[in-house]
Design a protein around this motif. Sequence first.
Motif, PDB file in Angstrom:
ATOM      1  N   ALA A   1       0.818  -1.219   0.000  1.00 45.92           N
ATOM      2  CA  ALA A   1       0.000   0.000   0.000  1.00 45.92           C
ATOM      3  C   ALA A   1       0.849   1.266   0.000  1.00 45.92           C
ATOM      4  O   ALA A   1       0.420   2.297  -0.534  1.00 45.92           O
ATOM      5  CB  ALA A   1      -0.922  -0.005   1.207  1.00 45.92           C
TER       6      ALA A   1
ATOM      7  N   LYS B   1       1.469   2.686  -3.444  1.00 47.19           N
ATOM      8  CA  LYS B   1       0.262   3.262  -4.056  1.00 47.19           C
ATOM      9  C   LYS B   1      -0.102   4.598  -3.413  1.00 47.19           C
ATOM     10  O   LYS B   1      -0.539   5.523  -4.082  1.00 47.19           O
ATOM     11  CB  LYS B   1      -0.875   2.269  -3.960  1.00 47.19           C
ATOM     12  CG  LYS B   1      -0.645   1.080  -4.874  1.00 47.19           C
ATOM     13  CD  LYS B   1      -1.384  -0.126  -4.380  1.00 47.19           C
ATOM     14  CE  LYS B   1      -0.927  -1.353  -5.093  1.00 47.19           C
ATOM     15  NZ  LYS B   1       0.254  -1.957  -4.535  1.00 47.19           N
TER      16      LYS B   1
ATOM     17  N   THR C   1      -3.693   5.021  -8.532  1.00 50.63           N
ATOM     18  CA  THR C   1      -3.708   3.908  -7.589  1.00 50.63           C
ATOM     19  C   THR C   1      -4.157   2.618  -8.276  1.00 50.63           C
ATOM     20  O   THR C   1      -3.579   1.555  -8.047  1.00 50.63           O
ATOM     21  CB  THR C   1      -4.625   4.228  -6.398  1.00 50.63           C
ATOM     22  OG1 THR C   1      -4.180   5.447  -5.800  1.00 50.63           O
ATOM     23  CG2 THR C   1      -4.607   3.130  -5.371  1.00 50.63           C
TER      24      THR C   1
ATOM     25  N   GLU D   1      -1.925  -0.744  -8.745  1.00 50.54           N
ATOM     26  CA  GLU D   1      -2.388  -2.089  -8.417  1.00 50.54           C
ATOM     27  C   GLU D   1      -2.329  -2.994  -9.643  1.00 50.54           C
ATOM     28  O   GLU D   1      -2.056  -4.181  -9.529  1.00 50.54           O
ATOM     29  CB  GLU D   1      -3.824  -2.049  -7.891  1.00 50.54           C
ATOM     30  CG  GLU D   1      -3.947  -1.536  -6.492  1.00 50.54           C
ATOM     31  CD  GLU D   1      -5.375  -1.588  -5.994  1.00 50.54           C
ATOM     32  OE1 GLU D   1      -6.283  -1.962  -6.768  1.00 50.54           O
ATOM     33  OE2 GLU D   1      -5.590  -1.248  -4.830  1.00 50.54           O
TER      34      GLU D   1
ATOM     35  N   ALA E   1       0.188  -6.040  -7.716  1.00 52.31           N
ATOM     36  CA  ALA E   1      -0.689  -6.206  -6.562  1.00 52.31           C
ATOM     37  C   ALA E   1      -1.196  -7.636  -6.519  1.00 52.31           C
ATOM     38  O   ALA E   1      -1.163  -8.356  -7.512  1.00 52.31           O
ATOM     39  CB  ALA E   1      -1.861  -5.237  -6.620  1.00 52.31           C
TER      40      ALA E   1
ATOM     41  N   ARG F   1      -4.266  -8.046  -4.765  1.00 51.33           N
ATOM     42  CA  ARG F   1      -5.702  -7.865  -4.546  1.00 51.33           C
ATOM     43  C   ARG F   1      -6.064  -6.424  -4.873  1.00 51.33           C
ATOM     44  O   ARG F   1      -5.201  -5.584  -5.064  1.00 51.33           O
ATOM     45  CB  ARG F   1      -6.088  -8.198  -3.116  1.00 51.33           C
ATOM     46  CG  ARG F   1      -5.402  -7.324  -2.111  1.00 51.33           C
ATOM     47  CD  ARG F   1      -5.854  -7.670  -0.718  1.00 51.33           C
ATOM     48  NE  ARG F   1      -5.152  -6.774   0.189  1.00 51.33           N
ATOM     49  CZ  ARG F   1      -4.679  -7.124   1.340  1.00 51.33           C
ATOM     50  NH1 ARG F   1      -4.834  -8.351   1.762  1.00 51.33           N
ATOM     51  NH2 ARG F   1      -4.061  -6.263   2.098  1.00 51.33           N
ATOM     52  N   GLY F   2      -7.355  -6.136  -4.962  1.00 53.08           N
ATOM     53  CA  GLY F   2      -7.816  -4.791  -5.261  1.00 53.08           C
ATOM     54  C   GLY F   2      -8.374  -4.687  -6.676  1.00 53.08           C
ATOM     55  O   GLY F   2      -8.375  -5.654  -7.441  1.00 53.08           O
TER      56      GLY F   2
ATOM     57  N   TYR G   1      -5.754  -5.332  -9.478  1.00 52.11           N
ATOM     58  CA  TYR G   1      -5.474  -6.762  -9.627  1.00 52.11           C
ATOM     59  C   TYR G   1      -6.627  -7.460 -10.351  1.00 52.11           C
ATOM     60  O   TYR G   1      -6.410  -8.294 -11.217  1.00 52.11           O
ATOM     61  CB  TYR G   1      -5.245  -7.416  -8.263  1.00 52.11           C
ATOM     62  CG  TYR G   1      -5.085  -8.908  -8.351  1.00 52.11           C
ATOM     63  CD1 TYR G   1      -3.911  -9.463  -8.842  1.00 52.11           C
ATOM     64  CD2 TYR G   1      -6.114  -9.752  -7.957  1.00 52.11           C
ATOM     65  CE1 TYR G   1      -3.766 -10.838  -8.932  1.00 52.11           C
ATOM     66  CE2 TYR G   1      -5.976 -11.119  -8.046  1.00 52.11           C
ATOM     67  CZ  TYR G   1      -4.801 -11.663  -8.539  1.00 52.11           C
ATOM     68  OH  TYR G   1      -4.667 -13.013  -8.632  1.00 52.11           O
TER      69      TYR G   1
END
Length: 140
Positions: free
Chosen positions: A10, A13, A82, A86, A90, A92-93, A96
Amino acid sequence: MDRFWLGIGAASKVALAFILVAVPIFFAVFTGIRQVDQRLVERIITLGGKRRDLVRHVYLPSVAVWVMSNLKIAVGFAFTGTIVGEFVAATRGLGYLLSFALSTHNAALMFALVVLIIMIVVLLIFAIGRRLERRLPRWN
């Protein structure tokens, strides 16, 4: 050197979002200060106004208008940046999930993510910014 400076968590980001917001806001503050009418500043000084009065009644309203107009765009950039962060790295999120949809050729999921989620969030940010911008002239 096999790692990013801030890793793939995080922090990277947040740093990317901060940079995407800081640059337009810096230039908004700079432009807001430069757009102040120097005759107004001279009149306030002539009438005995202090530095605090100049900041409160002249510079702050001028800068606030510029910052609010650029904040909508900057926050939209931050959100998009952001998501891109990701997308690159990344586990997750939304980014992703977008990368997963791209790799599995799932056009429906990609369309839903881009149009329905990302666009709605950015448009919501713009609507909040517009509402704040309307209140600003009352304060000004």
